[in-house]
Scaffold this active site. Structure first.
Site, PDB file in Angstrom:
ATOM      1  N   GLY A   1      17.371   2.527  -3.580  1.00 34.58           N
ATOM      2  CA  GLY A   1      17.326   1.254  -2.871  1.00 34.58           C
ATOM      3  C   GLY A   1      17.594   1.314  -1.376  1.00 34.58           C
ATOM      4  O   GLY A   1      18.003   0.313  -0.782  1.00 34.58           O
ATOM      5  N   SER A   2      17.327   2.455  -0.755  1.00 35.68           N
ATOM      6  CA  SER A   2      17.595   2.508   0.688  1.00 35.68           C
ATOM      7  C   SER A   2      16.610   1.630   1.471  1.00 35.68           C
ATOM      8  O   SER A   2      16.983   1.020   2.478  1.00 35.68           O
ATOM      9  CB  SER A   2      17.576   3.956   1.206  1.00 35.68           C
ATOM     10  OG  SER A   2      16.281   4.483   1.203  1.00 35.68           O
TER      11      SER A   2
ATOM     12  N   ARG B   1       3.021  -2.274 -21.776  1.00 36.87           N
ATOM     13  CA  ARG B   1       3.054  -2.511 -20.331  1.00 36.87           C
ATOM     14  C   ARG B   1       2.821  -3.990 -20.026  1.00 36.87           C
ATOM     15  O   ARG B   1       3.453  -4.561 -19.147  1.00 36.87           O
ATOM     16  CB  ARG B   1       1.974  -1.651 -19.666  1.00 36.87           C
ATOM     17  CG  ARG B   1       2.008  -1.676 -18.157  1.00 36.87           C
ATOM     18  CD  ARG B   1       0.882  -0.845 -17.568  1.00 36.87           C
ATOM     19  NE  ARG B   1       0.989   0.561 -17.882  1.00 36.87           N
ATOM     20  CZ  ARG B   1       1.818   1.426 -17.297  1.00 36.87           C
ATOM     21  NH1 ARG B   1       2.642   1.004 -16.373  1.00 36.87           N
ATOM     22  NH2 ARG B   1       1.827   2.694 -17.626  1.00 36.87           N
TER      23      ARG B   1
ATOM     24  N   ARG C   1       7.283   1.679 -11.345  1.00 42.29           N
ATOM     25  CA  ARG C   1       6.414   1.354 -12.482  1.00 42.29           C
ATOM     26  C   ARG C   1       5.053   0.929 -11.972  1.00 42.29           C
ATOM     27  O   ARG C   1       4.967   0.185 -10.984  1.00 42.29           O
ATOM     28  CB  ARG C   1       6.981   0.187 -13.306  1.00 42.29           C
ATOM     29  CG  ARG C   1       8.286   0.444 -13.978  1.00 42.29           C
ATOM     30  CD  ARG C   1       8.236   1.503 -15.038  1.00 42.29           C
ATOM     31  NE  ARG C   1       7.409   1.156 -16.194  1.00 42.29           N
ATOM     32  CZ  ARG C   1       7.143   2.009 -17.188  1.00 42.29           C
ATOM     33  NH1 ARG C   1       7.599   3.238 -17.143  1.00 42.29           N
ATOM     34  NH2 ARG C   1       6.419   1.630 -18.220  1.00 42.29           N
TER      35      ARG C   1
ATOM     36  N   ASN D   1       3.894  -3.172  -0.758  1.00 43.80           N
ATOM     37  CA  ASN D   1       4.534  -1.933  -1.210  1.00 43.80           C
ATOM     38  C   ASN D   1       4.672  -0.993  -0.024  1.00 43.80           C
ATOM     39  O   ASN D   1       3.867  -1.032   0.901  1.00 43.80           O
ATOM     40  CB  ASN D   1       3.666  -1.264  -2.285  1.00 43.80           C
ATOM     41  CG  ASN D   1       4.295   0.012  -2.822  1.00 43.80           C
ATOM     42  OD1 ASN D   1       5.493   0.062  -3.092  1.00 43.80           O
ATOM     43  ND2 ASN D   1       3.504   1.068  -2.959  1.00 43.80           N
TER      44      ASN D   1
ATOM     45  N   HIS E   1       4.733   3.103   0.715  1.00 46.97           N
ATOM     46  CA  HIS E   1       4.399   4.376   0.072  1.00 46.97           C
ATOM     47  C   HIS E   1       4.651   5.506   1.070  1.00 46.97           C
ATOM     48  O   HIS E   1       4.242   5.409   2.227  1.00 46.97           O
ATOM     49  CB  HIS E   1       2.930   4.371  -0.367  1.00 46.97           C
ATOM     50  CG  HIS E   1       2.533   5.634  -1.058  1.00 46.97           C
ATOM     51  ND1 HIS E   1       2.880   5.899  -2.367  1.00 46.97           N
ATOM     52  CD2 HIS E   1       1.870   6.725  -0.615  1.00 46.97           C
ATOM     53  CE1 HIS E   1       2.434   7.093  -2.700  1.00 46.97           C
ATOM     54  NE2 HIS E   1       1.812   7.613  -1.657  1.00 46.97           N
TER      55      HIS E   1
ATOM     56  N   SER F   1       3.179   4.321   4.683  1.00 48.28           N
ATOM     57  CA  SER F   1       2.241   3.203   4.798  1.00 48.28           C
ATOM     58  C   SER F   1       2.820   1.990   4.090  1.00 48.28           C
ATOM     59  O   SER F   1       3.394   2.111   3.012  1.00 48.28           O
ATOM     60  CB  SER F   1       0.910   3.539   4.096  1.00 48.28           C
ATOM     61  OG  SER F   1       0.377   4.765   4.532  1.00 48.28           O
TER      62      SER F   1
ATOM     63  N   THR G   1      -2.994  -3.905  -4.720  1.00 51.76           N
ATOM     64  CA  THR G   1      -4.159  -4.286  -5.529  1.00 51.76           C
ATOM     65  C   THR G   1      -4.090  -3.456  -6.812  1.00 51.76           C
ATOM     66  O   THR G   1      -3.251  -2.559  -6.919  1.00 51.76           O
ATOM     67  CB  THR G   1      -5.479  -3.986  -4.781  1.00 51.76           C
ATOM     68  OG1 THR G   1      -5.563  -2.575  -4.583  1.00 51.76           O
ATOM     69  CG2 THR G   1      -5.561  -4.704  -3.456  1.00 51.76           C
TER      70      THR G   1
ATOM     71  N   LEU H   1      -4.036   2.105  -7.815  1.00 50.13           N
ATOM     72  CA  LEU H   1      -2.729   2.694  -7.516  1.00 50.13           C
ATOM     73  C   LEU H   1      -2.671   3.171  -6.067  1.00 50.13           C
ATOM     74  O   LEU H   1      -3.481   4.000  -5.652  1.00 50.13           O
ATOM     75  CB  LEU H   1      -2.454   3.882  -8.455  1.00 50.13           C
ATOM     76  CG  LEU H   1      -1.145   4.635  -8.195  1.00 50.13           C
ATOM     77  CD1 LEU H   1       0.058   3.758  -8.483  1.00 50.13           C
ATOM     78  CD2 LEU H   1      -1.090   5.920  -9.010  1.00 50.13           C
ATOM     79  N   ASP H   2      -1.704   2.651  -5.326  1.00 47.61           N
ATOM     80  CA  ASP H   2      -1.508   3.011  -3.917  1.00 47.61           C
ATOM     81  C   ASP H   2      -2.798   2.831  -3.111  1.00 47.61           C
ATOM     82  O   ASP H   2      -3.005   3.505  -2.108  1.00 47.61           O
ATOM     83  CB  ASP H   2      -0.993   4.445  -3.780  1.00 47.61           C
ATOM     84  CG  ASP H   2       0.348   4.640  -4.470  1.00 47.61           C
ATOM     85  OD1 ASP H   2       1.155   3.696  -4.469  1.00 47.61           O
ATOM     86  OD2 ASP H   2       0.577   5.731  -5.018  1.00 47.61           O
TER      87      ASP H   2
END
Ligand code: GRF
Length: 211
Positions: free
Chosen positions: A12-13, A61, A87, A103, A105, A132, A137, A140-141
């Site tokens: 959680g940084s 899921r 996840r 997000n 990444h 980034s 969307t 993934l990434d």
């Protein structure tokens, strides 16, 4: 005042950098899919409500995604920030929050999606690496990039040293982008990130050292 929710899975940084940045909005909750995420204590210590939705308690899921979405919607957030949330979220979830789901990444996307990005960068021999922030969307990434920060890959770097250099940039970049969104300056329009109505191209580029 705009409201945001942060999703974490571990340390959680990045969450801490968001909470400590004085963003123009209030954090309604921090949600983790892991009960032992150390970031939960850091959030609670700042007076933020925390919740665990343990993915291991769900048969599929889709069921996990649905429970997570219900918990998030309870807080009626304007923005949902994935910060080390490990996840993969299904298409239905992503579509539900499309345009308000960001997000971070730890690579210069589209290079090195997935995990172990610093090892991937070292193995490929790139001279520039970084992080980034992108709209999420279903790919993934793969969502539209909002901003990136680059760091040099130095001789003698290993996964840990390179990761530390990138993480320091993450802690600057993510609050900056979250602030744009909460100020109403950043939007997803026709599948592209727009800052002040323009194609969003922003972020610090740290030039590699000579030699
Ligand atoms: C960060 O490098 C983030 O970009 C990646 O996972 C790491 C999480 O670190 N997705 P932290 O939990 O924010 O400290």
């Amino acid at each position: 005042m705009k409201r945001y929710v942060i999703l974490i899975s571990g340390r959680g940084s990045n969450m801490e950098s968001l909470l400590d940045a004085g963003l123009p909005g209030s954090c309604a909750a921090v949600i983790s899919n892991k009960p032992d995420a150390t970031g939960l204590a850091a959030a609670a210590g700042r007076g933020i409500a925390t919740t665990v939705i343990d993915h291991r308690g769900f048969a599929s899921r889709e069921d996990f995604d649905a429970a997570l979405a219900t918990e998030i919607e309870r807080h009626a957030p304007d923005l949902v920030l994935l910060a080390g949330f490990m996840r993969i979220l299904g298409e239905r979830f992503v579509r539900r929050f499309e345009g308000r789901l960001l997000n971070i990444h730890p690579s210069l996307l589209p290079a090195f999606p997935g995990v172990r990005t610093h090892a991937q960068a070292l193995a490929a021999g790139v001279r520039l690496h970084g992080c980034s922030v992108h709209f999420v969307t279903p790919a993934l990434d793969g969502g539209p990039i909002v901003a990136q920060a680059a760091v040099p890959v130095l001789a003698g770097d290993d996964e840990a040293s390179l990761g530390r250099r990138v993480l320091a940039e993450e802690h600057l970049l993510y609050p900056r982008v979250a602030g744009w969104f909460l100020e109403g300056r950043l939007r997803l329009v026709d599948g592209r990130a727009r800052l002040d109505g323009e194609a969003a191209v922003a972020g610090a580029l740290h030039a590699p050292q000579a030699g």
